[in-house]
Scaffold this active site. Sequence first.
Site, PDB file in Angstrom:
ATOM      1  N   ASP A 528      65.436  10.501  45.219  1.00  0.00           N
ATOM      2  CA  ASP A 528      65.483  11.707  44.400  1.00  0.00           C
ATOM      3  C   ASP A 528      64.050  12.239  44.286  1.00  0.00           C
ATOM      4  OD1 ASP A 528      66.472  13.669  42.809  1.00  0.00           O
ATOM      5  OD2 ASP A 528      66.525  12.458  40.988  1.00  0.00           O
ATOM      6  N   ASP A 727      67.668   6.856  39.287  1.00  0.00           N
ATOM      7  CA  ASP A 727      67.340   6.339  37.963  1.00  0.00           C
ATOM      8  C   ASP A 727      68.258   6.843  36.856  1.00  0.00           C
ATOM      9  OD1 ASP A 727      66.564   8.939  37.896  1.00  0.00           O
ATOM     10  OD2 ASP A 727      64.543   8.580  37.117  1.00  0.00           O
ATOM     11  N   ASP A 731      73.408   8.918  38.976  1.00  0.00           N
ATOM     12  CA  ASP A 731      73.123   8.283  40.268  1.00  0.00           C
ATOM     13  C   ASP A 731      73.967   7.019  40.502  1.00  0.00           C
ATOM     14  OD1 ASP A 731      71.186  10.083  41.158  1.00  0.00           O
ATOM     15  OD2 ASP A 731      69.602   9.073  40.028  1.00  0.00           O
TER      16      ASP A 731
END
Length: 839
Positions: A528, A727, A731
């Site tokens: 990400d 995180d 996710d």
Amino acid sequence: MNTKHDHHHGHAHGDDDHSHCCHDRAGADTVIRDPVCGMTVDPEAGKPSLMHADRLYHFCSESCRTKFAAAPQDYLTAKDPVCGMTVDRSTAKHFLKVDGEKFYFCSAGCKAKFEADPTAYRDGNRPAAKPAPKGTLYTCPMHPEVISDRPGDCPKCGMALEPMGIPPADEGPNPELVDFTRRLWVSAILALPLLALGMGPMLGLPLREAIGEPRASYIELLLATPVVLWAALPFFRRAWASLVNRSPNMWTLIGLGVGTAYVYSLVATLAPGIFPMSFRGHGAAVPVYFEAAAVIVALVFVGQVLELKARERTGSAIRALLDLAPKTARRIAADGSESDLPVEEIQTGDRLRVRPGERIPVDGSVVEGQSTVDESMITGEPLPVEKAQGDALTGGTINKNGSLVMAAEKVGADMVLSRIVDMVATAQRSRAPIQGAVDKVSAVFVPVVVAAAILAFVVWAAIGPEPSLANALLAAVAVLIIACPCALGLATPMSIMIATGRGAQEGVLIKDAEALERFSKVDTLIVDKTGTLTEGKPVLTDIVAVGGIEESRLLSLAASLERGSEHPLAEAIVSGAEERGVPFVDVTGFEAKTGKGVKGLAGGTSVALGNAAMLADLGIDPAALSEKTEALRGDGKTVMFVTLDGTLAGLVAVADRIKPTTAAAIKALHDSGLKIIMATGDNERTARAVAKSLGIDEVRADVLPEGKKALIEELRAKGAVVAMAGDGVNDAPALASADVGIAMGTGADVAMESAGITLVKGDLNGIVRARRLAEATMRNIRQNLGFAFGYNALGVPVAAGVLYPVLGLLLSPMIAAAAMSLSSVSVIANALRLRFAKL
């Protein structure tokens, strides 16, 4: 000369007035201590000295010198009250005096244990191992699928079962290690004279001739019987269990080998007349192999003791983590009074004082004061972190220079440290997929070895030189012993146990061995942007208003709406509004659209804030701001549109700085063979600006949470082995669907639960360390397996006697036992190298 005084525990010396004697100089590596009173002495200060047994001893006073001269043997050595080791009193670095009684220690660790509970170790007492708590389950270190509600031996491999869960920090010595060490000493002491009797003729020692053959055989019988029938009893018990459970293993081979040699020798001693000439050697005597049986047992114990000690060291990572937790905390009562109490009694909500130099007792946050905290034991980062009111504190970290008052928020098993320890303990018991191949080989290995031993016996009996049957027996026993698959069984678990502990020290938590093995094969990494590549703390940079709306009103309405969101971008807008002194208004009907934005009623105005997808849902065209939008995105900024009462009113832009460590970490990941894809919910222009500056291979922008999971499935369908780093709660599905999920430890608990690897500190350097650890571990395992297989492939033919026609060499069972133990020790030593792997 500057000197400093010893700090003694308890009362001052009472024998003499030693206040005038010199002590350690600051920074000196070597301690010179008065062997009588324990005080440290400066040899250059002109104090009394005395030569004894070619060694010069120094004293703090003439009185101590006189006492030593009268009875030197009373003052030369002392026993460490904790571990029992002998310590030289005149050079002991670690010393305490308690109530006038002197104690010497071999290490700082033993001294610390003694200081924590002196009464437990005084008068020669040592704490016994604490019994496992009620309800404890036991498992095999090599076969974690074996679980029992009571201690015992593994039915598959015969190893002693170990308690599951987190080991107590003050657990005593391993009872199996204590027992095997005692049996090793007995075996070794009895095997030495047996070796002298049995091998004497080959070494030019005519002991058997002097004693006489029949008498020598009876002496060997007396010496070997305790070794085989008492010391080796655990071996035979495990060998029998392997037959009963139809799970032949190394103990099957050891039991057969030792039992065959002993029973044959017993019969040869008590009834030699029943043996034909093919069993008789020189002088028509039937040779006996008591020494082979006893020495094999002793050598197997050597290997077992070394293995148990090495496995204890693999648990040192867990014990080191447990030792980080302080035993007491200072609680502040409601009336302001303070008292120390065991950390187990701390409750959520308690206010605790943490003084400079102390460890944080539990997880919580700062209520008063400010300081710097050393969090290296959790994050692996050496620089202390500034802490002020409201900042989070992690139990076990070290408060450096300021006094803090904290509120306890997580205690006991909920603490970060407890969760790390539990994760490491679980991972150390897990199995890597490569172990499955080893198990398949092991399942057929023992029957094949037994068949090879029988074949060796038949061939030697049929065509071997005289005494053919005696030589055939030797060859068969040697094959059984040298082929013990203990090195094969140790190859994978030892490496996994050490690697998971090593990872914990570096802030890389491995959920199980399978994740470690899979990560070594990963070729594609999805990351990400926010919080992974960037600092995750974006700041408001631009406010653009259109249609006659004032920028301050636009920001006021947008920030008021975003106060209901927990998104990092929302926090940036709210913080930016506070810094600019913009007023907030009341919001009702707040609604968050995942991956798009938020909307609600702010101060009576219908407000929506989000990305282009949000505008599309509302049927609003962002064309009026397209030029400004592209310019901001080209600078790597994230743009969010603001609508008021269904009309485009402007935009706000937020920038998230790239972490200083990101660029170097990306290069290291590329060097390790990984393709890196950035998948972000941000727009294409902004994402590409960040990716270009970092050299990222591929960008997937405007990706919703479910899109990350679809991206993983798309890549895997093309044959890629994919790791995903994330995180957030959103996710978790992607982390679970990836070949390896990597949770950045700064994120949500659900992300950590879904991931195979958790990084305590959320940056890419942790992924670099994890990758290097995975590659080093699998390389280590392959080395171990190659050594174990190669050793057996070479050892079995040699033991069977293939070199005899060429070199006249027939391998003694004792040499076979030594080689077998050496193979295990070599595998252990190779696995232990992982403790020092450069990550």
